[in-house]
Scaffold this motif. Structure first.
Motif, PDB file in Angstrom:
ATOM      1  N   ALA A 131       1.005 -11.250   4.143  1.00 26.86           N
ATOM      2  CA  ALA A 131      -0.154 -11.216   4.068  1.00 26.86           C
ATOM      3  C   ALA A 131      -1.028 -10.629   2.601  1.00 26.86           C
ATOM      4  CB  ALA A 131      -0.912 -10.287   5.334  1.00 26.86           C
ATOM      5  N   LEU A 132      -0.244  -9.534   2.190  1.00 27.86           N
ATOM      6  CA  LEU A 132      -0.600  -8.937   1.045  1.00 27.86           C
ATOM      7  C   LEU A 132      -0.435 -10.028  -0.224  1.00 27.86           C
ATOM      8  CD1 LEU A 132       0.891  -5.447   1.481  1.00 27.86           C
ATOM      9  CD2 LEU A 132      -1.760  -6.064   1.381  1.00 27.86           C
ATOM     10  N   ARG A 133       0.976 -10.544  -0.264  1.00 29.35           N
ATOM     11  CA  ARG A 133       1.053 -11.819  -1.286  1.00 29.35           C
ATOM     12  C   ARG A 133       0.084 -12.680  -1.363  1.00 29.35           C
ATOM     13  NH1 ARG A 133       8.014 -12.282  -0.870  1.00 29.35           N
ATOM     14  NH2 ARG A 133       8.209 -10.317  -1.825  1.00 29.35           N
ATOM     15  N   GLY A 134      -0.505 -13.063  -0.076  1.00 24.60           N
ATOM     16  CA  GLY A 134      -1.289 -14.229   0.060  1.00 24.60           C
ATOM     17  C   GLY A 134      -2.827 -13.658  -0.280  1.00 24.60           C
ATOM     18  N   GLY A 135      -2.973 -12.351  -0.458  1.00 24.30           N
ATOM     19  CA  GLY A 135      -4.158 -11.733  -0.673  1.00 24.30           C
ATOM     20  C   GLY A 135      -4.999 -11.985  -1.885  1.00 24.30           C
ATOM     21  N   THR A 136      -5.927 -11.282  -2.125  1.00 23.52           N
ATOM     22  CA  THR A 136      -6.698 -11.218  -3.357  1.00 23.52           C
ATOM     23  C   THR A 136      -6.827  -9.881  -4.162  1.00 23.52           C
ATOM     24  OG1 THR A 136      -8.713 -10.811  -2.298  1.00 23.52           O
ATOM     25  CG2 THR A 136      -8.160 -13.355  -2.531  1.00 23.52           C
ATOM     26  N   GLY A 137      -7.158  -9.718  -5.149  1.00 28.06           N
ATOM     27  CA  GLY A 137      -7.079  -8.670  -5.845  1.00 28.06           C
ATOM     28  C   GLY A 137      -5.763  -7.833  -6.008  1.00 28.06           C
ATOM     29  N   ALA A 138      -5.937  -6.572  -5.853  1.00 24.05           N
ATOM     30  CA  ALA A 138      -4.894  -5.642  -6.043  1.00 24.05           C
ATOM     31  C   ALA A 138      -3.760  -6.008  -4.939  1.00 24.05           C
ATOM     32  CB  ALA A 138      -5.224  -4.170  -6.067  1.00 24.05           C
ATOM     33  N   ALA A 139      -4.097  -6.458  -3.759  1.00 25.73           N
ATOM     34  CA  ALA A 139      -3.070  -6.920  -2.825  1.00 25.73           C
ATOM     35  C   ALA A 139      -2.296  -7.972  -3.423  1.00 25.73           C
ATOM     36  CB  ALA A 139      -3.858  -7.350  -1.559  1.00 25.73           C
ATOM     37  N   ALA A 140      -2.380  -8.779  -3.964  1.00 17.66           N
ATOM     38  CA  ALA A 140      -1.858  -9.856  -4.392  1.00 17.66           C
ATOM     39  C   ALA A 140      -0.824  -9.491  -5.455  1.00 17.66           C
ATOM     40  CB  ALA A 140      -2.679 -10.943  -5.054  1.00 17.66           C
ATOM     41  N   ARG A 141      -1.243  -8.553  -6.032  1.00 14.10           N
ATOM     42  CA  ARG A 141      -0.192  -7.859  -7.262  1.00 14.10           C
ATOM     43  C   ARG A 141       0.535  -6.622  -6.452  1.00 14.10           C
ATOM     44  NH1 ARG A 141      -2.843  -4.929 -10.372  1.00 14.10           N
ATOM     45  NH2 ARG A 141      -4.988  -5.131  -9.700  1.00 14.10           N
TER      46      ARG A 141
END
Length: 401
Positions: free
Chosen positions: A354-364
């Motif tokens: 979910a974090l890898r597919g998220g946006t903003g700092a979550a994707a990083r």
């Protein structure tokens, strides 16, 4: 008489041999776990314990032979004591000495009368702050002063370090208990400053060490085996108002992330590195894991790393928390669960995806999963998971300086 004299060292040597052998086995298991985790460990502690166990074995064999010879009277002619009262007189003294060494001195109570003598300051604790009204002359009016700095009193020495406790204001403005564990290195070097790990609790009105009593053993063993650098552990009391505080923290992650009063108090009372992502991290075990993940994802500019052990997570809420985090820093998160904990590993992988597919700092976010720990009992697995989490945090944060 020879037999009775030899039985005591025989039992002591046997007990020491068993203890050293168990220690060597434990170090060997740690080395194997480290290899699985692609880490290197120090083999010297294991080799020293194995050598000590072998020496105890030889000593036990020799004492056994002497005891048998004494039983059959081979050595009886030369072993009669000159006085039977000397041996009896020594035992009470030894028992008194041992009893005195075991007697613990109770910590100073918060409600002690004002006339009681002040206890000696605990190692690493801040000197007791004296209110202005007490230090100023009686004839002069004291100017207004800010609240007195929290005083931490020693409550034990688990894991070879020192555990202290005090009341500190929480985010809601109400006082709550906070426990601080200082590593053994804190007292050895009076000039060194240490990184800090905040351990999140999951039970209302309790600190995390009450939920995970073996956490200090995991911390000290990780440091002693060279797997982690020493740091200060801070365990604030979980808030009340709900049965499971960490289940709701994803709705308001700032409640555990931006705890300014806690950071200010700890930095003022102890020799810590400056609060910030280079030197402060957060840890949560089982029920406290969602709190640690939320704090690390919400404020990577405050916590440089977070470790969540054996947790169950609200994936959507934590992904949103990571997406709304400050863009100046990327969160670093370790999700650890035992090899046999299928539900825990599934929750960790879902949160990572979910974090890898998220946006903003979550994707990083740099999200790692540890799934290689296995042992005979759940308690031993938890201890090994805590070691891995401590190692991850210590490697990510700055060294003591």
């Amino acid at each position: 008489m020879v037999r009775s004299l030899l039985v005591v060292p025989l039992l002591a040597a046997a007990a020491g041999g068993v203890w050293l052998a168990r220690g060597a086995l434990q170090r060997w298991r740690d080395l194997r776990a480290a290899e699985t985790y692609e880490l290197t460990g120090d083999q010297r502690p294991m080799l020293l314990r194995a050598a000590g166990a072998m020496a105890c074995g030889v000593f036990v064999t020799l004492l056994t032979v002497l005891t048998v010879l004494g039983t059959f009277g081979v050595l009886g002619s030369s072993s009669e004591p000159r006085s039977g009262s000397a041996e009896l007189a020594a035992d009470p003294a030894d028992g008194a000495a041992a009893g005195g060494a075991r007697q613990a001195v109770p910590p100073a109570a918060d409600g002690a009368p004002a006339t009681a003598p002040a206890p000696a300051p605990a190692a690493g604790a801040a000197p007791a702050a004296v209110p202005a009204a007490a230090s100023a002359p009686a004839t002069s009016a004291a100017p207004p002063v800010p609240p007195v700095t929290s005083r931490f009193d020693s409550v034990g020495h688990p894991g070879g370090g020192e555990l202290l406790q005090s009341a500190v204001l929480g985010p809601d403005g109400h006082p709550r208990n906070v426990r601080v564990w200082l590593p053994a290195q804190y007292a050895k070097d009076s000039n060194a400053r240490f990184p800090v790990v905040v351990m999140q609790a999951a039970t209302p009105r309790k600190t995390a060490d009450a939920e995970v009593p073996d956490v200090f053993d995991g911390l000290s063993s990780a440091v002693q085996t060279g797997k982690a650098r020493p740091f200060i552990l801070v365990a604030p009391e979980a808030p009340s108002g709900t049965e499971h505080p960490c289940d709701l923290v994803t709705a308001a992650p700032q409640a555990v992330a931006d705890d300014a009063a806690l950071r200010t108090t700890i930095a003022a009372a102890f020799r810590t590195l400056p609060p910030g992502p280079a030197s402060w991290g957060t840890l949560g075990v089982e029920g406290g894991a969602p709190c640690a993940a939320a704090a690390g994802l919400a404020r990577p500019d405050l916590y440089g790393a977070a470790a969540a052990v054996s947790g169950r997570f609200d994936t959507a809420a934590l992904a949103l928390t990571g997406a709304e985090a400050p863009a100046s820093a990327a969160p670093k998160l370790l999700l650890a669960a035992a090899k046999a904990d299928a539900a825990g590993l599934d929750a960790a992988r879902k949160l990572q995806a979910a974090l890898r597919g998220g946006t903003g700092a979550a994707a990083r976010a740099d999200v790692r999963i540890s799934d290689n720990v296995q042992d005979y009992t759940p308690d031993r697995e938890r201890l090994r998971l805590v070691r891995q989490a401590v190692q991850y945090l210590a490697e990510t944060l700055a060294k003591a300086s």
